[in-house]
Write an enzyme that holds these catalytic residues in place. Structure first.
Site, PDB file in Angstrom:
ATOM      1  N   ALA A  10       0.851  -1.203   0.000  1.00  0.00           N
ATOM      2  CA  ALA A  10       0.000   0.000   0.000  1.00  0.00           C
ATOM      3  C   ALA A  10       0.880   1.244   0.000  1.00  0.00           C
ATOM      4  O   ALA A  10       0.608   2.230   0.677  1.00  0.00           O
ATOM      5  CB  ALA A  10      -0.944  -0.023   1.205  1.00  0.00           C
ATOM      6  N   GLY A  11       1.971   1.162  -0.751  1.00  0.00           N
ATOM      7  CA  GLY A  11       2.885   2.305  -0.876  1.00  0.00           C
ATOM      8  C   GLY A  11       2.378   3.264  -1.936  1.00  0.00           C
ATOM      9  O   GLY A  11       1.165   3.413  -2.127  1.00  0.00           O
ATOM     10  N   ARG A  88      22.375  -4.542  -6.947  1.00  0.00           N
ATOM     11  CA  ARG A  88      21.185  -4.869  -7.729  1.00  0.00           C
ATOM     12  C   ARG A  88      20.730  -6.299  -7.421  1.00  0.00           C
ATOM     13  O   ARG A  88      19.551  -6.586  -7.323  1.00  0.00           O
ATOM     14  CB  ARG A  88      21.523  -4.735  -9.215  1.00  0.00           C
ATOM     15  N   VAL A 118       3.676  -5.861 -10.401  1.00  0.00           N
ATOM     16  CA  VAL A 118       4.192  -4.511 -10.665  1.00  0.00           C
ATOM     17  C   VAL A 118       5.619  -4.350 -10.117  1.00  0.00           C
ATOM     18  O   VAL A 118       6.420  -3.579 -10.638  1.00  0.00           O
ATOM     19  CB  VAL A 118       3.254  -3.441 -10.034  1.00  0.00           C
ATOM     20  N   HIS A 175      11.108  -4.126 -19.367  1.00  0.00           N
ATOM     21  CA  HIS A 175      10.839  -2.806 -18.839  1.00  0.00           C
ATOM     22  C   HIS A 175      12.168  -2.090 -18.666  1.00  0.00           C
ATOM     23  O   HIS A 175      13.111  -2.650 -18.131  1.00  0.00           O
ATOM     24  CB  HIS A 175      10.158  -2.989 -17.478  1.00  0.00           C
TER      25      HIS A 175
HETATM   26  O1  TXD Z   1       6.423  -0.279 -14.549  1.00  0.00           O
HETATM   27  C1  TXD Z   1       6.518  -0.822 -13.495  1.00  0.00           C
HETATM   28  N1  TXD Z   1       6.332  -2.124 -13.388  1.00  0.00           N
HETATM   29  C2  TXD Z   1       6.833  -0.059 -12.273  1.00  0.00           C
HETATM   30  C3  TXD Z   1       7.356  -0.806 -11.144  1.00  0.00           C
HETATM   31  C4  TXD Z   1       6.486   1.294 -12.139  1.00  0.00           C
HETATM   32  C5  TXD Z   1       6.589   1.913 -10.927  1.00  0.00           C
HETATM   33  C6  TXD Z   1       7.047   1.232  -9.734  1.00  0.00           C
HETATM   34  N2  TXD Z   1       7.608  -0.040  -9.982  1.00  0.00           N
HETATM   35  C7  TXD Z   1       7.953  -0.902  -8.838  1.00  0.00           C
HETATM   36  O2  TXD Z   1       6.798  -1.161  -8.061  1.00  0.00           O
HETATM   37  C8  TXD Z   1       8.933  -0.300  -7.864  1.00  0.00           C
HETATM   38  O3  TXD Z   1      10.253  -0.418  -8.340  1.00  0.00           O
HETATM   39  C9  TXD Z   1       8.667  -1.150  -6.654  1.00  0.00           C
HETATM   40  O4  TXD Z   1       9.307  -2.419  -6.794  1.00  0.00           O
HETATM   41  C10 TXD Z   1       7.157  -1.376  -6.703  1.00  0.00           C
HETATM   42  C11 TXD Z   1       6.355  -0.484  -5.780  1.00  0.00           C
HETATM   43  O5  TXD Z   1       6.676   0.860  -6.009  1.00  0.00           O
HETATM   44  P1  TXD Z   1       6.187   2.000  -4.983  1.00  0.00           P
HETATM   45  O6  TXD Z   1       6.664   3.290  -5.502  1.00  0.00           O
HETATM   46  O7  TXD Z   1       4.752   1.827  -4.673  1.00  0.00           O
HETATM   47  O8  TXD Z   1       7.053   1.588  -3.694  1.00  0.00           O
HETATM   48  P2  TXD Z   1       6.720   1.864  -2.167  1.00  0.00           P
HETATM   49  O9  TXD Z   1       6.012   3.174  -2.010  1.00  0.00           O
HETATM   50  O10 TXD Z   1       8.025   1.649  -1.444  1.00  0.00           O
HETATM   51  O11 TXD Z   1       5.699   0.725  -1.761  1.00  0.00           O
HETATM   52  C12 TXD Z   1       6.047  -0.610  -1.594  1.00  0.00           C
HETATM   53  C13 TXD Z   1       5.279  -1.109  -0.404  1.00  0.00           C
HETATM   54  C14 TXD Z   1       5.712  -0.469   0.927  1.00  0.00           C
HETATM   55  O12 TXD Z   1       4.618   0.178   1.546  1.00  0.00           O
HETATM   56  C15 TXD Z   1       6.220  -1.670   1.746  1.00  0.00           C
HETATM   57  O13 TXD Z   1       5.934  -1.541   3.144  1.00  0.00           O
HETATM   58  C16 TXD Z   1       5.436  -2.810   1.125  1.00  0.00           C
HETATM   59  O14 TXD Z   1       5.477  -2.526  -0.267  1.00  0.00           O
HETATM   60  N3  TXD Z   1       5.987  -4.134   1.412  1.00  0.00           N
HETATM   61  C17 TXD Z   1       5.203  -5.216   1.609  1.00  0.00           C
HETATM   62  N4  TXD Z   1       3.875  -5.371   1.580  1.00  0.00           N
HETATM   63  C18 TXD Z   1       3.381  -6.598   1.851  1.00  0.00           C
HETATM   64  N5  TXD Z   1       4.161  -7.672   2.117  1.00  0.00           N
HETATM   65  C19 TXD Z   1       5.497  -7.563   2.135  1.00  0.00           C
HETATM   66  N6  TXD Z   1       6.257  -8.648   2.386  1.00  0.00           N
HETATM   67  C20 TXD Z   1       6.072  -6.293   1.882  1.00  0.00           C
HETATM   68  N7  TXD Z   1       7.353  -5.834   1.848  1.00  0.00           N
HETATM   69  C21 TXD Z   1       7.290  -4.517   1.556  1.00  0.00           C
END
Ligand code: TXD
Length: 308
Positions: A10-11, A88, A118, A175
């Site tokens: 829920a980021g 990485r 995603v 991507h």
């Molecule tokens: O084109 C695409 N596919 C992309 C991919 C475009 C934009 C973002 N892209 C990727 O999506 C980015 O590189 C990240 O790997 C993800 C999520 O991006 P976002 O910007 O939403 O990252 P956030 O804000 O850090 O949110 C990730 C959330 C954060 O709240 C963590 O607490 C949570 O993931 N998180 C988890 N949730 C549930 N279960 C587990 N295990 C967990 N670990 C972390």
């Protein structure tokens, strides 16, 4: 009955996607995250926006998975951002752990769901979710191409001062760096873009599209793009929930198409109620084929590191 869509993570992308889905008013939303109470807070906030915006979507947040049971679609955005000192490959293995665990939790409670991945590195994470879930390829896909084409379309529309709606574009491959924009199939109101923009300028636009993610990261200072990524996922969900059968570029498990076997690569796919209903195959030139092969090699390398 209303559809149920779970968003794990829920980021920035996940919460913005939750908002976009709730506002569409065709599905209930479950937001899951590991940060204590945070998804509950965001979900309640979104629920309380309903009376003002005019939607009845139920939005719930959770630190667990029971609330996700019976989901029709599950979007996986959970992951870690790269931290200083992390290679990485370290990040890849960490996100591998997260996506594996999340997929197992989801599959046990929503065995008939469609998974949209995603989390980056996108193509490799989609492959991982596919392997861990054991789902048929119709029900596992990755979002990247809609975002990449949206960036490409934005820049072309800006260049020519036309509506973004008049620009249609094709992107193949992985991507990011190895993305393969198919300029040949990119048109403005049906006119090939090569007739409208000189080749040299077009090459600059293609490069800007490739670097589109980094451009936003540099401007934001922390975090990465989320408005366009969440909009891209929402369009894929529209096509599935409303069975629109839109042809959208998505990461799909190829089983011989484009000469690729057992690998997720970005290709045009028809999305409908069953998920990926068809992989659209187009004839490639030698140059395009070579560029696609680079994408394929890059995904294979990551899969090698993950050992799957
Ligand atoms: O084109 C695409 N596919 C992309 C991919 C475009 C934009 C973002 N892209 C990727 O999506 C980015 O590189 C990240 O790997 C993800 C999520 O991006 P976002 O910007 O939403 O990252 P956030 O804000 O850090 O949110 C990730 C959330 C954060 O709240 C963590 O607490 C949570 O993931 N998180 C988890 N949730 C549930 N279960 C587990 N295990 C967990 N670990 C972390």
């Amino acid at each position: 009955m209303r559809k149920k869509i779970t968003v794990v993570g829920a980021g920035m992308v996940g919460a913005t996607l939750g908002q976009r889905i709730a506002e569409r008013d065709y599905a209930d939303v479950a937001l899951v995250d590991v940060i204590p109470n945070m998804p509950m807070g965001k979900a309640l906030d979104l629920l309380e926006a309903g009376p003002v915006v005019g939607y009845d979507s139920l939005v719930i947040g959770s630190n667990g998975y029971d609330e996700t049971a019976g989901s029709d679609i599950v979007v996986i955005t959970s992951g870690l951002p790269r931290k200083p000192g992390m290679s990485r490959d370290d990040l890849l293995r960490k996100n591998q752990e997260i996506v594996t665990q999340v997929t197992q939790e989801i599959v046990s409670r929503s065995p008939n769901s469609i998974l949209i991945v995603v989390t980056n590195p996108l193509d490799a994470m989609a492959q991982l979710a596919y392997k861990v879930s054991g789902f048929p390829r119709e029900r596992v896909l990755g979002m990247a191409g809609v975002l990449d084409t949206a960036r490409f379309r934005t820049f072309i529309a800006q260049e020519l001062h036309v509506s973004v709606r008049d620009v249609s574009a094709y992107v193949l491959g992985g991507h990011g760096d190895t993305m393969v924009p198919l300029v040949r199939f990119t048109t403005v109101a049906g006119v090939p873009v090569s007739k409208l923009i000189p080749a040299e300028r077009l090459a600059q636009i293609v490069q800007r599209t490739r670097d589109g993610g980094a451009e936003i990261v540099n401007l934001l200072g922390s975090g990465s793009a989320f408005y366009a990524p969440s909009a891209a996922v929402a369009q894929m969900i529209d096509s599935i929930v409303l069975d629109k059968k839109m042809i959208l570029p998505c990461a799909v498990h190829l089983q011989g198409e484009y000469g690729v076997k057992d690998l997720f690569v970005g290709v045009p796919a028809k999305l409908g109620a069953k998920g990926v209903e068809e992989v659209i195959q187009i004839e490639l030139t030698d140059e395009e084929r070579a560029a696609l092969q680079k994408s394929v090699d890059a995904v294979k390398e990551l899969i090698g590191v993950m050992g799957i």
